[in-house]
Motif scaffolding. Structure first.
Motif, mmCIF file in Angstrom:
data_model
loop_
_atom_site.group_PDB
_atom_site.id
_atom_site.type_symbol
_atom_site.label_atom_id
_atom_site.label_comp_id
_atom_site.label_asym_id
_atom_site.label_seq_id
_atom_site.Cartn_x
_atom_site.Cartn_y
_atom_site.Cartn_z
ATOM 1 N N LYS A 11 2.663 -13.615 10.123
ATOM 2 C CA LYS A 11 4.022 -13.895 10.581
ATOM 3 C C LYS A 11 5.030 -12.833 10.127
ATOM 4 N N LEU A 12 4.626 -11.944 9.233
ATOM 5 C CA LEU A 12 5.548 -10.936 8.716
ATOM 6 C C LEU A 12 5.800 -9.853 9.759
ATOM 7 N N GLU A 13 6.980 -9.301 9.736
ATOM 8 C CA GLU A 13 7.340 -8.249 10.687
ATOM 9 C C GLU A 13 7.699 -6.959 9.957
ATOM 10 N N TRP A 14 7.118 -5.865 10.430
ATOM 11 C CA TRP A 14 7.417 -4.536 9.909
ATOM 12 C C TRP A 14 8.101 -3.691 10.985
ATOM 13 N N LEU A 18 4.275 5.561 5.642
ATOM 14 C CA LEU A 18 4.005 4.155 5.354
ATOM 15 C C LEU A 18 3.160 4.102 4.087
ATOM 16 N N ALA A 19 3.696 3.519 3.035
ATOM 17 C CA ALA A 19 2.989 3.450 1.746
ATOM 18 C C ALA A 19 2.514 2.021 1.514
ATOM 19 N N LEU A 20 1.217 1.857 1.406
ATOM 20 C CA LEU A 20 0.615 0.537 1.233
ATOM 21 C C LEU A 20 0.238 0.341 -0.232
ATOM 22 N N ALA A 21 0.979 -0.507 -0.896
ATOM 23 C CA ALA A 21 0.729 -0.801 -2.309
ATOM 24 C C ALA A 21 0.351 -2.267 -2.446
ATOM 25 N N PRO A 34 0.228 -7.725 8.771
ATOM 26 C CA PRO A 34 1.523 -7.275 9.297
ATOM 27 C C PRO A 34 1.453 -5.872 9.878
ATOM 28 N N PHE A 35 0.543 -5.040 9.356
ATOM 29 C CA PHE A 35 0.392 -3.724 9.970
ATOM 30 C C PHE A 35 -0.104 -3.847 11.401
ATOM 31 N N ALA A 84 -8.334 2.116 1.836
ATOM 32 C CA ALA A 84 -9.149 1.744 2.993
ATOM 33 C C ALA A 84 -8.272 1.152 4.099
ATOM 34 N N ILE A 85 -7.267 0.372 3.715
ATOM 35 C CA ILE A 85 -6.337 -0.175 4.700
ATOM 36 C C ILE A 85 -5.511 0.956 5.308
ATOM 37 N N ALA A 86 -5.146 1.951 4.500
ATOM 38 C CA ALA A 86 -4.420 3.113 5.014
ATOM 39 C C ALA A 86 -5.263 3.867 6.039
#
Length: 344
Positions: free
Chosen positions: A192-195, A258-261, A315-316, A218-220
């Motif tokens: 449900k999150l929006e980016w 886009l930084a995925l932490a 969300p991505f 890995a998600i990156a």
């Protein structure tokens, strides 16, 4: 009934919570059996066999296994068996193959070679029966259900969920087992999150970076592939450590990052890299509350560093699906691509 203006990709993103719940409900015995086989084997190492999004799932599981089980994990080039005919000494180890279709000849050949060499082999596939299932000692159906969009979403996520469930059984890690059991509800929140703020930053861009470390790397990698597949934007994934060793040279004003932490030991280092790129004029958005200069994106905290990283992909996926449509493209049918790619 599917809305006329809803893409298959969006529908399948929304199905991820139910797909994960279905997998966990139906595969408990299979997870336990695979975990028991790995305990009995006590492998000195594990190798992964995969391509594309499945290889990104394998990279996620590489970090998860190394962090949890403490054994080294390496990715094998499938062509070693299918083209070069090399016989590797894998008898002391285990092998993990991942393929949605379960029939790419090179993946099947490498998995069969690993099994014949004496490795305890596990296959994660959305197609049972399949040649890959027959090539290994422990085939696991990921139960993602039919996936009609060319861009893999729920099959990617369920492959990782299955791998984490096996890892929890293998190591007896109760915290991981509980975190995996909680994933369907966390996925429902994350979907449900929006980016869309990031979409506004990249709509005119020709190139961008996606950063991560550990499992989030890995998600990156998956994110960079999906940007290319569905939006036509050239994207590259880098470790937040590696981006400063050369790739930073082309970062300038308005360059999107886009930084995925995740909430893990690498979060501070990802934030530090993001803040450094922001200081160079890049437009950086990050999934961390610790950032001061980079813009913050919403995320779901799952209470476990591994599942926290995995939840970032939902969300991505929503972002990239919406961005594809906003650019006049069809995320269900990227140019030049087919749902199943069979390589030799």
């Amino acid at each position: 009934m599917q809305s006329l203006d809803q893409t298959n990709m969006r529908r399948e993103i929304d199905e991820i919570p139910d797909a994960a719940a279905r997998l966990l409900d139906r595969s408990a015995n299979a997870f336990a059996a695979a975990g028991a086989a790995l305990r009995a084997k006590d492998p000195a190492f594990l190798v992964t066999i995969a391509r594309g999004s499945s290889d990104h799932a394998a990279l996620f599981l590489k970090y998860a296994i190394e962090l949890t089980a403490g054994i080294p994990v390496a990715s094998l080039g499938p062509s070693l068996a299918s083209i070069y005919g090399v016989k590797l000494k894998l008898g002391g180890g285990a092998a993990l193959a991942i393929s949605q279709s379960g029939k790419s000849p090179d993946i099947v050949a490498m998995t069969k070679a690993a099994t014949c060499a004496g490795a305890t082999s596990i296959a994660l596939t959305n197609t049972m029966p399949s040649p890959l299932a027959e090539a290994c000692s422990h085939p696991l159906d990921i139960f993602a259900g039919p996936e009609n969009s060319v861009a893999a979403t729920k099959s990617f996520v369920n492959s990782i969920v299955a791998g984490l469930a096996v890892l929890g059984e293998w190591t007896g890690d109760r915290a991981l087992q509980r975190a995996v059991a909680d994933l369907p509800k966390h996925f429902a929140q994350a979907a449900k999150l929006e980016w869309l703020d990031f979409a506004a930053c990249v709509n005119e861009a020709e190139s961008l970076y996606v950063l991560g470390r550990g499992p989030a790397l890995a998600i990156a990698n998956e994110a960079a592939l999906k940007f290319k597949e569905t939006t036509g934007i050239h994207a590259e994934a880098f470790s937040a450590a590696e981006v400063l060793h050369g790739p930073v040279a082309i970062v300038g004003p308005r360059f999107p990052v886009l930084a995925l932490a995740a909430r893990d030991a690498a979060e501070d280092s990802v934030v530090k890299a993001a803040e450094g790129l922001s200081a160079k004029g890049a437009v950086v958005q990050i999934t961390s509350e610790k950032a001061a200069e980079a813009r913050r994106l919403p995320f779901v905290e799952t209470g476990h560093p591994l599942t926290d990283a995995l939840a970032l992909v939902l969300p991505f996926y929503g972002l990239v699906e919406a961005l594809s449509r906003s650019r006049g493209l069809n995320p269900d049918a990227p140019a030049h691509l087919r749902k199943v790619t069979e390589t030799i």
